[in-house]
Scaffold this motif. Sequence first.
Motif, PDB file in Angstrom:
ATOM      1  N   LYS A 264       0.726  -1.362   0.166  1.00  0.00           N
ATOM      2  CA  LYS A 264      -0.207  -0.115   0.155  1.00  0.00           C
ATOM      3  C   LYS A 264       0.470   1.122   0.029  1.00  0.00           C
ATOM      4  CE  LYS A 264      -4.347   1.508   0.361  1.00  0.00           C
ATOM      5  NZ  LYS A 264      -5.486   0.885  -0.430  1.00  0.00           N
ATOM      6  N   GLY A 265       2.351   1.372   0.634  1.00  0.00           N
ATOM      7  CA  GLY A 265       2.985   2.179   0.600  1.00  0.00           C
ATOM      8  C   GLY A 265       2.624   3.093   1.586  1.00  0.00           C
ATOM      9  N   ILE A 266       2.453   2.577   2.880  1.00  0.00           N
ATOM     10  CA  ILE A 266       1.900   3.596   3.829  1.00  0.00           C
ATOM     11  C   ILE A 266       3.175   4.281   4.943  1.00  0.00           C
ATOM     12  CG2 ILE A 266      -0.048   2.832   4.720  1.00  0.00           C
ATOM     13  CD1 ILE A 266       1.531   1.786   6.650  1.00  0.00           C
ATOM     14  N   GLY A 267       3.083   5.322   5.089  1.00  0.00           N
ATOM     15  CA  GLY A 267       4.063   6.830   5.408  1.00  0.00           C
ATOM     16  C   GLY A 267       5.198   5.421   6.441  1.00  0.00           C
ATOM     17  N   TYR A 268       4.462   4.497   7.354  1.00  0.00           N
ATOM     18  CA  TYR A 268       5.530   3.898   8.693  1.00  0.00           C
ATOM     19  C   TYR A 268       4.591   2.804   9.591  1.00  0.00           C
ATOM     20  CZ  TYR A 268       3.572   7.132  12.341  1.00  0.00           C
ATOM     21  OH  TYR A 268       2.556   7.721  13.309  1.00  0.00           O
ATOM     22  N   LEU A 269       5.168   1.898   9.907  1.00  0.00           N
ATOM     23  CA  LEU A 269       4.228   0.979  10.746  1.00  0.00           C
ATOM     24  C   LEU A 269       5.248   1.326  12.061  1.00  0.00           C
ATOM     25  CD1 LEU A 269       2.742  -1.607  11.244  1.00  0.00           C
ATOM     26  CD2 LEU A 269       4.675  -2.989  10.319  1.00  0.00           C
ATOM     27  N   HIS A 270       4.461   1.484  13.047  1.00  0.00           N
ATOM     28  CA  HIS A 270       4.308   1.533  14.149  1.00  0.00           C
ATOM     29  C   HIS A 270       3.813   0.332  14.975  1.00  0.00           C
ATOM     30  CE1 HIS A 270       4.230   4.988  17.661  1.00  0.00           C
ATOM     31  NE2 HIS A 270       4.878   3.351  18.386  1.00  0.00           N
ATOM     32  N   LEU A 271       5.172  -0.600  16.085  1.00  0.00           N
ATOM     33  CA  LEU A 271       5.187  -1.898  16.750  1.00  0.00           C
ATOM     34  C   LEU A 271       5.005  -1.399  17.948  1.00  0.00           C
ATOM     35  CD1 LEU A 271       7.092  -3.720  14.350  1.00  0.00           C
ATOM     36  CD2 LEU A 271       4.645  -4.050  14.823  1.00  0.00           C
ATOM     37  N   VAL A 272       3.820  -2.012  18.808  1.00  0.00           N
ATOM     38  CA  VAL A 272       3.739  -1.505  20.006  1.00  0.00           C
ATOM     39  C   VAL A 272       4.796  -3.155  20.824  1.00  0.00           C
ATOM     40  CG1 VAL A 272       2.281  -1.313  21.833  1.00  0.00           C
ATOM     41  CG2 VAL A 272       1.419  -0.436  19.443  1.00  0.00           C
ATOM     42  N   GLU A 273       5.560  -2.864  21.780  1.00  0.00           N
ATOM     43  CA  GLU A 273       6.127  -4.024  22.119  1.00  0.00           C
ATOM     44  C   GLU A 273       5.873  -4.370  23.482  1.00  0.00           C
ATOM     45  OE1 GLU A 273      10.320  -3.977  22.016  1.00  0.00           O
ATOM     46  OE2 GLU A 273       9.941  -3.397  20.041  1.00  0.00           O
ATOM     47  N   ALA A 274       5.475  -5.584  23.680  1.00  0.00           N
ATOM     48  CA  ALA A 274       4.811  -5.410  25.857  1.00  0.00           C
ATOM     49  C   ALA A 274       5.808  -4.881  26.463  1.00  0.00           C
ATOM     50  CB  ALA A 274       4.435  -7.088  25.924  1.00  0.00           C
ATOM     51  N   ASP A 275       5.092  -3.791  27.398  1.00  0.00           N
ATOM     52  CA  ASP A 275       6.518  -3.462  28.314  1.00  0.00           C
ATOM     53  C   ASP A 275       5.551  -3.334  30.499  1.00  0.00           C
ATOM     54  OD1 ASP A 275       3.263  -1.465  28.538  1.00  0.00           O
ATOM     55  OD2 ASP A 275       4.277   0.309  28.242  1.00  0.00           O
TER      56      ASP A 275
END
Length: 374
Positions: A264-275
Motif C-alpha cells: 500500500k505504501g503507507i508512511g510508517y508501521l508503528h509496532l507496540v512492544e509489551a511493556d
Amino acid sequence: MNTASTLFSPVEFAGLSASHRVVMAPMTRVRSSQPGDVPNALNAQYYAQRASAALIVTEAAQISPQGKGYSFTPGIHSEAQVQGWLQVTDAVHAEGGRIFLQLWHVGRLSHPDFHNGELPVAPSAEPFEGQIWKVDPVTGQGGMYDSPTPRALTRSEIRQIVEDFRQAARRAMRAGFDGVEIHGANGYLIDQFLRTTSNTRTDEYGGSRANRLRFLQEVVDVVSEEIGAERTAIRLAPFLTARGMACPDILPTILEAAQYLQDKGIGYLHLVEADWDDAPVFTEEFRQQIRARFSRPIIVAGNYDRERAEWVIGQGYADLVAFGRPFVANPDLPLRLEQDLPLAALDHATLFGGTAKGYSDYPSLTTGEAACAL
C-alpha cells in the motif's frame, strides 16, 4: 555527543524529515474540555513543549461518539474538535514540530455510560476481561470500571465505521495535522477484528485470516484514498495478550498485514512492544520476519532507553523509536537522551485527568543547566 549514533542521525519518513529519530508515543491523558471532548489551549501547550520530537503522535482521538471508551478523551468528529485541534497543530508547527493524529475506535473496550446506556460494539459478542477509565457522574471521581460483554456489529454498521475513519482523516487534515496514525493495537476495534479470540464472526469479516484482515484493509484503503498513503500510518501490537487478546494466530496475521501495508505504501508501521514485567518477549525472529515484509519506515515503542534504541535501529529492525512516559516528565527528551543528561521522574498519580499539574508543568532544561550537567 556520540558521532556514531543511529538514534541521532537524520531520517525521512511519511513525507517528513527530522534530524533525529526520537518519537513521542501516543499517550491517553484525558484532559479535553467538556462538554464535547474538545482539545484546548492546555493541550496545545503540552504538545508544543514536546515539539523537538522527530514526530509527535497525539493521544488517540475517537472517530465518532460510538468510538469513545474513556472519559475526557478528545474526538475528531465535530467542528468544535477540529478547531480545538487547530490550536494544537498551530502551536506545534510554530515550534518547528511534526504531528500526526491517532485515530481511534475502542470497540468493546468501553462502557454503556458513554452510549446512552447501550452496549459497546465489537466484531462479536464475546465476553472478556477489560477495564476502562471513566469519571463517576455522581462523585466526579475517576476510576477503572469493567467493560461489559459487547454486542456484535452488523455489516452496515461496519461499513459506517469505515466511512467514519475516512471522515476523521479528512477532518484531521483540516485541523492541520501532518498525517494520521490508525490505532490498530492494544485490544481496540481493529485489533479485535484481527484476533480469533475476539472475532468469532462467520461472515466475510471473520474466520479465515484473510477475512479477519478485511476490516483493517478497508480502513487503511479509505484513509489512504482520502489523504494519501504516505500520510497514513498504523499502530499494531503483535504480542498483546491482555484484554482477552491472546490469539494463537495473531503473529502470522500481522505478518500478512505487514505485506499488505508495504504494498500500500503507507508512511510508517508503528509496532507496540509489551511493556509490562512478565510480558511475552518481542522476539528477534519476529523482528526479522516483519522487516522482510515491510521495508518502509518502522517505529517501535516499549520501555526503550537510549542503548536499546541504538541497538534496534542499528540492527535495521526499526527506523525510529517512540518514548512514552519519559516524554511526559521530560519535554526536552531528545536533548537529554542525546547529551546523556538526567531524566526527571514521572508523577504517576497525575497521568490521567486533572490540570496542568503533571501535564504541562514539567520543566525543560535551560541551556545553562544542560551545560552544567555535562
